[in-house]
Enzyme design. Structure first.
Site, mmCIF file in Angstrom:
data_model
loop_
_atom_site.group_PDB
_atom_site.id
_atom_site.type_symbol
_atom_site.label_atom_id
_atom_site.label_comp_id
_atom_site.label_asym_id
_atom_site.label_seq_id
_atom_site.Cartn_x
_atom_site.Cartn_y
_atom_site.Cartn_z
ATOM 1 N N GLU A 2 -16.118 22.712 -3.209
ATOM 2 C CA GLU A 2 -16.735 21.636 -3.966
ATOM 3 C C GLU A 2 -17.793 22.099 -4.958
ATOM 4 O O GLU A 2 -18.033 21.458 -5.966
ATOM 5 C CB GLU A 2 -17.371 20.617 -3.005
ATOM 6 C CG GLU A 2 -16.363 19.869 -2.151
ATOM 7 C CD GLU A 2 -15.546 18.859 -2.953
ATOM 8 O OE1 GLU A 2 -16.152 18.175 -3.810
ATOM 9 O OE2 GLU A 2 -14.331 18.765 -2.740
ATOM 10 N N SER A 19 18.609 -23.454 5.424
ATOM 11 C CA SER A 19 18.670 -24.912 5.536
ATOM 12 C C SER A 19 17.328 -25.557 5.868
ATOM 13 O O SER A 19 17.216 -26.785 5.819
ATOM 14 C CB SER A 19 19.681 -25.301 6.609
ATOM 15 O OG SER A 19 20.946 -24.832 6.241
#
Ligand code: ZN
Length: 727
Positions: A121, A394
């Site tokens: 980092e 349905s």
């Protein structure tokens, strides 16, 4: 002279620091030749010049005043827990932002990890003043070339400043603020303190903050015991813990680990042999313990809404009390009913379904009482009650029948369940019943009970699909509906929430009530900050709805929904889509509407599972328990209907000559009562006794009142289908 002064500045930047962390300095980085030093100094000087300009900008924008005090880093800002309760005061969830944060001293963190972190980092961490000018310069030039926002090049100190004080948005002002704060942090704290603060607050995914929580989460061990391989993987995850987590993608996590090990080799912290050993070392994960909520689908649904209303930070850190509408007792009945169906039918038989869902709402208040979004939240967070859009089959038909009633058709109006071909833009359309059979003419009431597709399509043709769309939208269906003849067969995708919402209007006499899950919210001081008001609107003629509900009672009494029957007034409708991909049952009593669904996420067809089968059974299982303490109540009696004994073959008044198995008492709107007598059945011996076709009678409106002499009506039996047939 200018050259001299620049060198001077360059030298100052290399002055000894209070930090003792110089042991991390790589050998390679120390090797400097004169041209290299000259070039670097030039770069530094240029960067500093640039930085001074930026600094001036900062003051120009009056930024400093807006920046927080760096002293606050050391202060542990308490986050309060937000609690979510059910309506019966069961704690459903505790929410707090930093759920998993255990603070450890730097000495309790593996050296492997600290080395890997610095290497990856911020390799010049122990030498810079909070910002890495060279890295910034490098990043800036890259950004200018790529015309992208400033990114990368952040030192650990800058990342700390950003994580603690600033938002994540990528703006120039944030970047400048971060730099100023990084300088202030460096002035106030030693490198060790900065490293320790960084490692205790950085986010490592899965709600784990800080290195100790991360070590426990991923490897089930203390941060002091992290191996080189584990350390490299953890540091690799920092690039994007949600993407590179080995729990989500082990290959991605291994790639990140490899790149960290490679960096350590490049900087000379480890040998190539050590790197290879680390890479080959098997990674043993501790296993993810997911955050456990009660009623997890419902609770996540509530959390999503809270975040939309108040923002994530507020939800996770402000210590609110959220009171929901869920009835935890009913929720347990619902979860058990779904689980039983999955265990008994889904897994153990050839039914071939793997998912089920249930949603239960009070149609008068809109309160969501129970919600099961799937069989196992830990396995799949996808909520099939709210997020899934599927064909209702349905179960959509009641909307067509309601439109038909509204257009003047009566429950007793006879229509022919027979072969018909429609010429459409897409060619000939021949609607089919699911059993591929035709049953001849029958009243609408019976066609709904038996879920006859052909009759539903004929209704659509008669009144127009647009009128059905209007009705469905009115009742609360928001999904896109297509203006097609087959609309009543439910091919347009809808959510379970929409269907329950719309059926709720039927249960509640035409009054629409918006479903709600959050009843009220209190802040940490017990002051009410939100209260949901019941929003209702009268969207459909009450009597019209009551007539439909009266017909839908028959679905459960004598129709496809008999599997749901309980000894109290209730109404509902089954739904089964083509190839058995979805099976629904949606039914209600006046005080509760509940929808159930079974199917497969990937649309694999089930094996003959219909809405009247498993979904009706889940529904019944749930409702039987859920209605225990809810008083038996009937729906309002429909008004303006006249019962008339009719013959199904003619749709006209029955006579003594009609077949008893084709005669029943049906209800007609009082202005639509058939005047004529059956013209299909008449006395064969007497050619004159052909009632109903007496044109003179009809013309003059005469009535020969022989109704009383007709045979007692009987429920027709020839049209009884096998109820397990799909519809
Ligand atoms: Zn007849």
């Amino acid at each position: 002279m200018v050259f001299e002064s620049r060198r001077g500045i360059g030298k100052v930047s290399k002055s000894p620091r209070k930090s003792k962390g110089t042991s991390y300095r790589g050998n390679a980085a120390r090797r400097n030749s004169f041209p290299g030093t000259f070039f670097k100094s030039l770069l530094i000087a240029l960067a500093i010049g640039l930085f001074i300009l930026l600094g001036a900008g900062i003051y120009g924008f009056n930024m400093i005043k807006g920046l927080p005090e760096v002293d606050k880093i050391a202060v542990n800002i308490p986050n309060e827990t937000t609690k979510i309760y059910s309506a019966d005061n069961v704690l459903l969830a505790d929410l707090h932002k930093e759920e998993n944060r255990v603070v450890v001293h730097l000495s309790d963190i593996s050296q492997n990890l600290k080395t890997a972190l610095v290497a990856m980092e911020d390799s010049r961490f122990y030498r810079h003043h909070g910002i890495d000018i060279r890295a910034i310069f490098r990043a800036l030039s890259k950004d200018i070339i790529k015309r992208k926002a400033v990114e990368g090049a952040s030192t650990l100190t800058q990342q700390l400043a950003r994580n603690v004080f600033l938002t994540k948005e990528k703006t120039l002002s944030r970047k400048l603020g971060e730099i100023v704060l990084a300088f202030q942090i460096e002035r106030k704290y030693t490198k060790e303190e900065i490293m320790e603060m960084y490692l205790n607050q950085v986010y490592w995914g899965h709600n784990a903050y800080g290195i100790e929580s991360a070590s426990q989460l991923y490897f089930g061990k203390h941060a002091s015991n992290l191996s080189l391989a584990e350390s490299a993987m953890l540091v690799g995850l920092l690039k994007g813990p949600e993407i590179y987590s080995p729990y989500k993608d082990m290959n991605a996590a291994k790639e990140r680990q490899e790149s960290v090990l490679g960096r350590l080799i490049t900087l000379g912290y480890i040998t190539e042999a050590q790197g290879a050993e680390g890479l080959n070392q098997p990674i043993v994960l501790a296993g993810l313990k997911k955050v456990q909520y009660r009623a997890p689908y419902f609770t996540s649904y509530v959390i999503d809404q809270l975040i939309r209303m108040l923002g994530e930070n507020e939800v996770y850190s402000s210590g609110m009390k959220v009171y929901t509408t869920l009835d935890y007792q009913l929720q347990q009945y619902a979860e058990n009913a779904v689980q039983r169906a999955i265990d008994r039918v889904g897994r153990t038989s050839s039914a071939n379904f793997s998912e089920a869902a249930l949603l239960s709402i009070n149609p008068r208040t809109g309160y969501i009482l129970g919600m099961v979004g799937g069989k196992d939240y830990l396995n799949s967070e996808f909520n099939r009650a709210t997020q899934s859009y599927r064909q209702p089959g349905s179960a959509f038909k009641p909307f067509a029948y309601l439109s038909a009633l509204d257009r003047g058709l009566s429950p007793g109006t006879v229509m022919d369940d027979s072969a018909v071909t429609y010429n459409t833009y897409d060619g000939a359309y021949v609607p089919q019943n699911y059993d591929k059979q035709y049953s001849g003419s029958m009243p609408l009431r019976r066609a709904l009970e038996l879920s006859k597709n052909v009759v539903a399509v004929k209704i659509s043709d008669l009144i127009g699909a647009n009128s059905i769309i209007d009705t469905a939208k009115n009742l609360g269906i928001n999904s896109k509906l297509q203006n097609i003849l087959s609309l009543p067969l439910g091919a347009c995708e809808v959510s379970m929430m929409e269907m329950a919402y719309a059926y709720g209007v039927l249960a509640n006499r035409g009054i629409k009530t918006k479903p709600i899950s959050i009843f009220r919210i209190e802040d940490r001081n017990g002051i009410e900050i939100y209260r949901n008001r019941v929003e209702t609107s009268h969207v459909f003629n009450e009597n019209m709805v009551n007539v439909l509900v009266d017909m839908m009672k028959g679905v459960i009494l004598n129709g496809t929904g008999r599997g749901a029957a309980l000894p109290r007034p209730m109404a509902g409708k089954t739904g089964t889509t083509s190839d058995y991909k979805d099976a629904w049952f949606i039914g209600f009593v006046p005080q509760m509407v509940t929808s159930t669904w079974v199917g497969n996420d990937n649309n694999t067809p089930m094996n003959n599972v219909t809405g009247g089968g498993v979904p009706a059974k889940i529904w019944r299982d749930y409702m039987k328990n859920a209605l225990q303490n809810i008083p038996v109540m009937d729906f309002p009696k429909p008004k303006d209907l006249i019962p008339v004994k009719i013959c199904w073959d003619s749709g006209l008044k029955a006579t003594e000559y009609c077949r008893t198995d084709r005669v029943s008492v049906e209800k007609f709107w009082k202005d639509k009562v058939p005047d004529d007598y059956c013209n299909v059945h008449f006395a064969k011996k007497n050619g004159n006794a052909k009632p109903g076709v007496n044109w003179l009678d009809e013309f003059f409106g005469e009535n020969n009142n022989n109704e009383m002499s007709e045979p007692e009506p009987q429920e027709p039996t020839t049209n009884r289908e096998d109820m397990d047939q799909p519809e």
